[in-house]
Motif scaffolding. Structure first.
Motif, PDB file in Angstrom:
ATOM      1  N   ASP A 105       2.893  -1.766   1.505  1.00  0.00           N
ATOM      2  CA  ASP A 105       2.231  -3.336   0.766  1.00  0.00           C
ATOM      3  C   ASP A 105       2.000  -2.800   2.524  1.00  0.00           C
ATOM      4  O   ASP A 105       2.799  -3.909   3.382  1.00  0.00           O
ATOM      5  CB  ASP A 105       2.870  -3.745   0.208  1.00  0.00           C
ATOM      6  CG  ASP A 105       1.837  -5.047   0.352  1.00  0.00           C
ATOM      7  OD1 ASP A 105       1.593  -5.412   1.009  1.00  0.00           O
ATOM      8  OD2 ASP A 105       1.867  -5.929  -0.583  1.00  0.00           O
ATOM      9  N   GLY A 107       0.207  -5.250   3.798  1.00  0.00           N
ATOM     10  CA  GLY A 107       0.728  -6.608   4.151  1.00  0.00           C
ATOM     11  C   GLY A 107       2.066  -6.809   4.578  1.00  0.00           C
ATOM     12  O   GLY A 107       2.744  -7.685   5.108  1.00  0.00           O
ATOM     13  N   LYS A 110       3.200  -5.657   7.716  1.00  0.00           N
ATOM     14  CA  LYS A 110       2.761  -5.586   8.551  1.00  0.00           C
ATOM     15  C   LYS A 110       3.820  -7.383   9.514  1.00  0.00           C
ATOM     16  O   LYS A 110       4.451  -7.734  10.375  1.00  0.00           O
ATOM     17  CB  LYS A 110       1.550  -6.759   8.478  1.00  0.00           C
ATOM     18  CG  LYS A 110      -0.040  -5.567   8.707  1.00  0.00           C
ATOM     19  CD  LYS A 110      -0.183  -4.874  10.637  1.00  0.00           C
ATOM     20  CE  LYS A 110      -0.583  -4.953  11.429  1.00  0.00           C
ATOM     21  NZ  LYS A 110      -0.763  -5.541  12.775  1.00  0.00           N
ATOM     22  N   GLN A 111       3.829  -7.833   8.038  1.00  0.00           N
ATOM     23  CA  GLN A 111       5.563  -9.660   8.303  1.00  0.00           C
ATOM     24  C   GLN A 111       6.863  -8.563   8.841  1.00  0.00           C
ATOM     25  O   GLN A 111       7.587  -9.058   9.391  1.00  0.00           O
ATOM     26  CB  GLN A 111       5.321  -9.890   6.878  1.00  0.00           C
ATOM     27  CG  GLN A 111       5.664 -11.299   6.626  1.00  0.00           C
ATOM     28  CD  GLN A 111       4.704 -12.230   8.217  1.00  0.00           C
ATOM     29  OE1 GLN A 111       4.088 -12.216   7.761  1.00  0.00           O
ATOM     30  NE2 GLN A 111       5.729 -12.901   8.530  1.00  0.00           N
ATOM     31  N   PHE A 125      -3.208 -12.889   6.273  1.00  0.00           N
ATOM     32  CA  PHE A 125      -3.739 -12.153   4.875  1.00  0.00           C
ATOM     33  C   PHE A 125      -4.739 -12.141   4.301  1.00  0.00           C
ATOM     34  O   PHE A 125      -5.516 -13.952   4.446  1.00  0.00           O
ATOM     35  CB  PHE A 125      -2.762 -13.253   4.054  1.00  0.00           C
ATOM     36  CG  PHE A 125      -1.011 -12.036   4.581  1.00  0.00           C
ATOM     37  CD1 PHE A 125      -0.726 -10.746   3.604  1.00  0.00           C
ATOM     38  CD2 PHE A 125      -0.329 -12.629   5.190  1.00  0.00           C
ATOM     39  CE1 PHE A 125       0.401 -10.430   4.395  1.00  0.00           C
ATOM     40  CE2 PHE A 125       0.724 -12.524   5.630  1.00  0.00           C
ATOM     41  CZ  PHE A 125       1.475 -11.639   4.779  1.00  0.00           C
ATOM     42  N   ASP A 127      -7.289 -12.828  -0.177  1.00  0.00           N
ATOM     43  CA  ASP A 127      -6.796 -12.661  -1.267  1.00  0.00           C
ATOM     44  C   ASP A 127      -8.565 -11.352  -1.714  1.00  0.00           C
ATOM     45  O   ASP A 127      -8.161 -11.133  -2.478  1.00  0.00           O
ATOM     46  CB  ASP A 127      -6.209 -13.616  -2.471  1.00  0.00           C
ATOM     47  CG  ASP A 127      -5.005 -13.837  -1.645  1.00  0.00           C
ATOM     48  OD1 ASP A 127      -4.022 -13.219  -1.134  1.00  0.00           O
ATOM     49  OD2 ASP A 127      -4.146 -15.335  -1.620  1.00  0.00           O
ATOM     50  N   ASN A 143     -10.700  -4.279   7.865  1.00  0.00           N
ATOM     51  CA  ASN A 143     -10.666  -4.891   6.993  1.00  0.00           C
ATOM     52  C   ASN A 143      -9.635  -4.012   5.948  1.00  0.00           C
ATOM     53  O   ASN A 143     -10.351  -2.834   5.834  1.00  0.00           O
ATOM     54  CB  ASN A 143     -11.425  -5.890   5.829  1.00  0.00           C
ATOM     55  CG  ASN A 143     -10.757  -6.188   4.504  1.00  0.00           C
ATOM     56  OD1 ASN A 143     -11.590  -6.014   3.835  1.00  0.00           O
ATOM     57  ND2 ASN A 143      -9.695  -6.871   4.524  1.00  0.00           N
ATOM     58  N   ARG A 146      -3.902  -4.211   0.781  1.00  0.00           N
ATOM     59  CA  ARG A 146      -2.847  -3.860   0.968  1.00  0.00           C
ATOM     60  C   ARG A 146      -1.627  -2.370   0.604  1.00  0.00           C
ATOM     61  O   ARG A 146      -0.840  -1.847   1.287  1.00  0.00           O
ATOM     62  CB  ARG A 146      -1.532  -4.788   0.448  1.00  0.00           C
ATOM     63  CG  ARG A 146      -2.390  -6.105   1.752  1.00  0.00           C
ATOM     64  CD  ARG A 146      -1.748  -7.763   0.631  1.00  0.00           C
ATOM     65  NE  ARG A 146      -0.398  -7.444   0.858  1.00  0.00           N
ATOM     66  CZ  ARG A 146       0.799  -8.539   0.575  1.00  0.00           C
ATOM     67  NH1 ARG A 146      -0.012  -9.119   0.583  1.00  0.00           N
ATOM     68  NH2 ARG A 146       1.841  -8.706   0.730  1.00  0.00           N
ATOM     69  N   PRO A 171      -6.553  -7.638  -3.029  1.00  0.00           N
ATOM     70  CA  PRO A 171      -5.210  -8.113  -1.201  1.00  0.00           C
ATOM     71  C   PRO A 171      -5.623  -7.357  -0.432  1.00  0.00           C
ATOM     72  O   PRO A 171      -5.146  -6.628  -0.626  1.00  0.00           O
ATOM     73  CB  PRO A 171      -3.629  -8.383  -2.034  1.00  0.00           C
ATOM     74  CG  PRO A 171      -4.152  -8.618  -3.504  1.00  0.00           C
ATOM     75  CD  PRO A 171      -5.520  -8.268  -4.007  1.00  0.00           C
ATOM     76  N   SER A 172      -5.600  -7.834   0.972  1.00  0.00           N
ATOM     77  CA  SER A 172      -5.981  -7.025   2.085  1.00  0.00           C
ATOM     78  C   SER A 172      -5.387  -7.699   2.948  1.00  0.00           C
ATOM     79  O   SER A 172      -5.167  -9.018   4.006  1.00  0.00           O
ATOM     80  CB  SER A 172      -7.453  -6.834   1.820  1.00  0.00           C
ATOM     81  OG  SER A 172      -8.138  -7.778   2.418  1.00  0.00           O
ATOM     82  N   ILE A 173      -5.234  -7.240   4.541  1.00  0.00           N
ATOM     83  CA  ILE A 173      -5.179  -7.970   5.679  1.00  0.00           C
ATOM     84  C   ILE A 173      -6.227  -8.220   6.656  1.00  0.00           C
ATOM     85  O   ILE A 173      -7.147  -6.979   6.233  1.00  0.00           O
ATOM     86  CB  ILE A 173      -4.194  -7.169   6.561  1.00  0.00           C
ATOM     87  CG1 ILE A 173      -4.411  -5.623   6.360  1.00  0.00           C
ATOM     88  CG2 ILE A 173      -2.698  -7.944   5.475  1.00  0.00           C
ATOM     89  CD1 ILE A 173      -2.919  -5.239   7.375  1.00  0.00           C
ATOM     90  N   GLU A 175      -6.865  -7.195  10.507  1.00  0.00           N
ATOM     91  CA  GLU A 175      -6.998  -6.598  11.746  1.00  0.00           C
ATOM     92  C   GLU A 175      -7.334  -6.610  12.681  1.00  0.00           C
ATOM     93  O   GLU A 175      -8.542  -6.418  12.527  1.00  0.00           O
ATOM     94  CB  GLU A 175      -5.778  -5.973  11.299  1.00  0.00           C
ATOM     95  CG  GLU A 175      -4.432  -5.423  12.171  1.00  0.00           C
ATOM     96  CD  GLU A 175      -4.127  -3.947  12.103  1.00  0.00           C
ATOM     97  OE1 GLU A 175      -3.054  -3.882  11.309  1.00  0.00           O
ATOM     98  OE2 GLU A 175      -4.847  -2.758  11.513  1.00  0.00           O
TER      99      GLU A 175
END
Length: 378
Positions: A105, A107, A110-111, A125, A127, A143, A146, A171-173, A175
């Motif tokens: 994942d 996301g 990265k967290q 993040f 959605d 983009n 996740r 759901p994506s990030i 960056e």
């Protein structure tokens, strides 16, 4: 310690990474079984036992893993819950399921970097696509889905507000682009004893549209201080994960002298293919050494190396045929690896070629020639 080659090893995934892992395992008289959803996967003809099955299915992964002492992966998109249950039942699973759960994942990955003081690019993040318009301050940006993105898929480049409609409705990030000098990679291995070894830094050059690696250059020509910083950072990442196995850490060397982690893969990786001929120990042998808790191998380079990804021609799909192979094989220092995929399609990874020698610039020039002359058609 007595080495027992009868240890049972199972690999989830039967692609080219598994195939090259099996080729390396043969030198240690080890047998590796493989499971893959493709009945004609590259591993099929080499695995000691091949199962045509769904690696995302809890029941099928559990049934497959029960037969082995050590289970590993050559792709992240596997059923982690089944691997967790196998671990509870006493099986050794490397990389550990908790690591796979985080890394698969983007996301969570990265967290994890933020939570553990690992330098990385700014991100938020997302959605649903509609939210992108709230973060135009990050543009230009990437983009990224996740989950389930690979080989350039699952990434959209958002340069301006006009590109926001390209974003993912999932759901994506988002960056922020990094003003980088070079894209680099460090592969690091760690065994159960906690021993670690990094491979020397390599530089990556990507296809401008497909987000796939086209060329790899080894060793990196970055300043020694930055190369040391990158290798130390790779050790920090695998240590913070407390991971056993092989981890490919892709990074940016920025124009102001920083090293930022982009993303990582908990397995053998495209950025380590050159190690088969270019380093004393290959990434595939090193992975086996790590998951079996054996001494890690010497990663020193033998000389300069350039790797070319051999991708399916964008205009062809069907039974694969190869143009320019004979001419390439006539060149001293050329090593070809075809992955056993019978069917080609646009930009499918069909093989790689590694050029080795003493003069890195000469190898780069020759590699660009071969990139144009080797064509995979149908």
């Amino acid at each position: 310690m007595t080495f027992d080659p009868s240890i049972r090893i199972g690999v989830l995934g039967g692609g080219q990474l598994g195939r090259m892992m099996i080729q390396s395992a043969m030198n240690l008289n080890l047998e590796i079984a493989s499971m893959d959803p493709d009945p004609n996967a590259p591993c099929k003809s080499l695995a000691s036992h091949f199962v045509n099955g769904d690696i995302t299915s809890y029941d099928e992964v559990l049934a497959f893993g029960e037969a082995f002492d050590v289970i590993t992966v050559e792709i992240e998109n596997v059923n982690v819950e089944a691997l967790e249950e196998l671990e509870r039942r006493g099986k050794k699973v490397f990389p550990q399921p908790r690591v796979l759960r985080t890394i698969k994942d983007k996301g969570l990955q990265k967290q994890f970097y933020l939570d553990h003081g690992i330098p990385t690019s700014d991100f938020v993040f997302i959605d649903q696509k509609e939210e992108l318009k709230n973060h135009t301050d990050l543009l230009p940006a990437a983009n990224k889905l996740r989950t389930e993105g690979y080989d350039g898929r699952g990434v959209q480049i958002i340069k301006t507000e006009a590109d926001l409609n390209k974003g993912f409705e999932a759901p994506s990030i988002l960056e922020k682009f990094v003003d980088y000098h070079k894209e680099i990679s460090v592969i690091v291995a760690r065994n159960e004893k906690g021993d670690m070894e990094t491979f020397p830094v390599v530089e990556l050059e990507y296809h401008p549209e497909q987000n796939l690696v086209e060329f790899l250059f080894s060793p990196s020509e970055l300043e020694e201080e930055l190369r040391i910083k990158a290798r130390d950072l790779a050790k920090k990442v695998i240590s913070e994960f407390d991971m056993v196995g092989l981890l490919a850490v892709e990074m940016f060397a920025t124009k102001d002298g920083e090293i930022l982690v982009n993303e990582c893969a908990p397995r053998t990786h495209n950025s380590g293919h050159h190690t088969i001929e270019g380093n004393i120990t290959s990434q595939f042998e090193q992975h086996i050494r790590a998951i079996l808790n054996l001494p890690l191998g010497d990663t020193s380079v033998k000389g300069s190396a350039v790797m070319i990804n051999l991708l399916g021609h964008p205009d062809y799909s069907g039974q694969a045929k190869y143009e320019g192979i004979e001419e390439a094989m006539a060149h001293s220092g050329m090593h070809l690896h075809l992955y056993g995929k019978k069917l080609t399609k646009p930009f499918r990874k069909m093989g790689h070629a590694t050029l080795v020698g003493d003069d890195l610039q000469a190898l780069k020039d020759k590699a660009r020639e071969f990139k144009e002359s080797i064509k995979i058609i149908a």
